[in-house]
Design an enzyme around this catalytic site. Sequence first.
Site, mmCIF file in Angstrom:
data_model
loop_
_atom_site.group_PDB
_atom_site.id
_atom_site.type_symbol
_atom_site.label_atom_id
_atom_site.label_comp_id
_atom_site.label_asym_id
_atom_site.label_seq_id
_atom_site.Cartn_x
_atom_site.Cartn_y
_atom_site.Cartn_z
ATOM 1 N N ASN A 56 28.715 51.813 37.086
ATOM 2 C CA ASN A 56 28.513 51.194 35.768
ATOM 3 C C ASN A 56 28.593 49.665 35.777
ATOM 4 O O ASN A 56 28.785 49.040 34.745
ATOM 5 C CB ASN A 56 29.434 51.835 34.720
ATOM 6 C CG ASN A 56 30.902 51.665 35.040
ATOM 7 O OD1 ASN A 56 31.252 51.016 36.026
ATOM 8 N ND2 ASN A 56 31.761 52.224 34.214
ATOM 9 N N LYS A 61 30.902 44.519 39.376
ATOM 10 C CA LYS A 61 31.270 45.414 40.470
ATOM 11 C C LYS A 61 30.223 45.334 41.597
ATOM 12 O O LYS A 61 29.154 44.733 41.413
ATOM 13 C CB LYS A 61 31.395 46.829 39.911
ATOM 14 C CG LYS A 61 32.541 46.993 38.904
ATOM 15 C CD LYS A 61 32.533 48.398 38.328
ATOM 16 C CE LYS A 61 33.729 48.678 37.458
ATOM 17 N NZ LYS A 61 33.710 50.073 36.950
ATOM 18 N N PHE A 96 38.369 61.320 40.271
ATOM 19 C CA PHE A 96 37.349 60.385 40.755
ATOM 20 C C PHE A 96 37.951 59.152 41.439
ATOM 21 O O PHE A 96 37.216 58.286 41.918
ATOM 22 C CB PHE A 96 36.412 59.949 39.607
ATOM 23 C CG PHE A 96 37.114 59.296 38.436
ATOM 24 C CD1 PHE A 96 37.481 57.956 38.470
ATOM 25 C CD2 PHE A 96 37.388 60.022 37.289
ATOM 26 C CE1 PHE A 96 38.116 57.347 37.396
ATOM 27 C CE2 PHE A 96 38.023 59.426 36.196
ATOM 28 C CZ PHE A 96 38.395 58.091 36.263
ATOM 29 N N HIS A 117 33.321 45.627 34.890
ATOM 30 C CA HIS A 117 34.651 45.979 34.386
ATOM 31 C C HIS A 117 35.059 44.966 33.329
ATOM 32 O O HIS A 117 34.756 43.779 33.447
ATOM 33 C CB HIS A 117 35.675 45.940 35.535
ATOM 34 C CG HIS A 117 37.095 45.950 35.046
ATOM 35 N ND1 HIS A 117 37.755 47.122 34.755
ATOM 36 C CD2 HIS A 117 37.962 44.943 34.737
ATOM 37 C CE1 HIS A 117 38.972 46.830 34.296
ATOM 38 N NE2 HIS A 117 39.115 45.514 34.291
ATOM 39 N N GLU A 158 45.782 41.935 34.765
ATOM 40 C CA GLU A 158 44.630 41.822 35.656
ATOM 41 C C GLU A 158 44.372 40.359 36.041
ATOM 42 O O GLU A 158 44.052 40.056 37.197
ATOM 43 C CB GLU A 158 43.399 42.451 34.990
ATOM 44 C CG GLU A 158 43.537 43.972 34.883
ATOM 45 C CD GLU A 158 42.477 44.647 34.017
ATOM 46 O OE1 GLU A 158 41.573 43.951 33.505
ATOM 47 O OE2 GLU A 158 42.551 45.878 33.868
ATOM 48 N N TYR A 189 43.499 49.495 39.818
ATOM 49 C CA TYR A 189 43.215 50.786 39.163
ATOM 50 C C TYR A 189 44.413 51.738 39.230
ATOM 51 O O TYR A 189 44.223 52.952 39.186
ATOM 52 C CB TYR A 189 41.988 51.428 39.811
ATOM 53 C CG TYR A 189 40.664 50.842 39.349
ATOM 54 C CD1 TYR A 189 40.309 50.840 37.992
ATOM 55 C CD2 TYR A 189 39.757 50.314 40.259
ATOM 56 C CE1 TYR A 189 39.095 50.310 37.562
ATOM 57 C CE2 TYR A 189 38.531 49.784 39.830
ATOM 58 C CZ TYR A 189 38.211 49.789 38.478
ATOM 59 O OH TYR A 189 37.000 49.272 38.055
#
Length: 153
Positions: free
Chosen positions: A117, A14, A62, A120, A131, A54
């Site tokens: 974080n 990310k 969030f 992914h 994906e 997403y």
Amino acid sequence: MAPNIRERTYIMVKPDGVDRGLIGEITARFEKRGFKLIAAKLISPSRQHLEKHYEDLREKPFFPGLITYMLSGPVFAMVWEGLDAVKTGRVMLGATNPLQSGPGTIRGDYALAVGRNICHGSDSVENAEKEIALWFPNDLVQYSRSHEAMVYE
Ligand code: ADP
């Protein structure tokens, strides 16, 4: 049934991972584990693309912050292939919240906040297929490796 050594997972560094110079570290872990890289690219995805990626989280509180975070810089997108790639990839990443990730996992070693974080990984084979189709519609690379017999029985 023969083990599926061709399972594929979508792994992405990310924007915070790219910014912090962790592409090499994350990639090296998958390489050293024995997985085979079959696609990789550094890209700046559009908002629409990230909202599609997403889409299952659209209703989460969030979600807007997640999209802003994911738009804050380029991401490094990869497809890795190998035995149990999806489940093992998730184990290597660690828990979604880095505070719950054990040492030795990527998030456990390099992250503190759930909203930063650094990586992914697909959470199911079905989502991995979706994906991979979204991020790499036509550029997966087919090749064989000379050391395959040293990775698998
Ligand atoms: P994972 O990425 O481990 O599959 P999810 O699909 O549940 O986890 O969430 C997607 C991403 O959304 C997480 O990796 C994280 O960046 C972000 N996220 C999840 N939960 C929160 C939260 N409570 N607050 C902020 N961001 C979150």
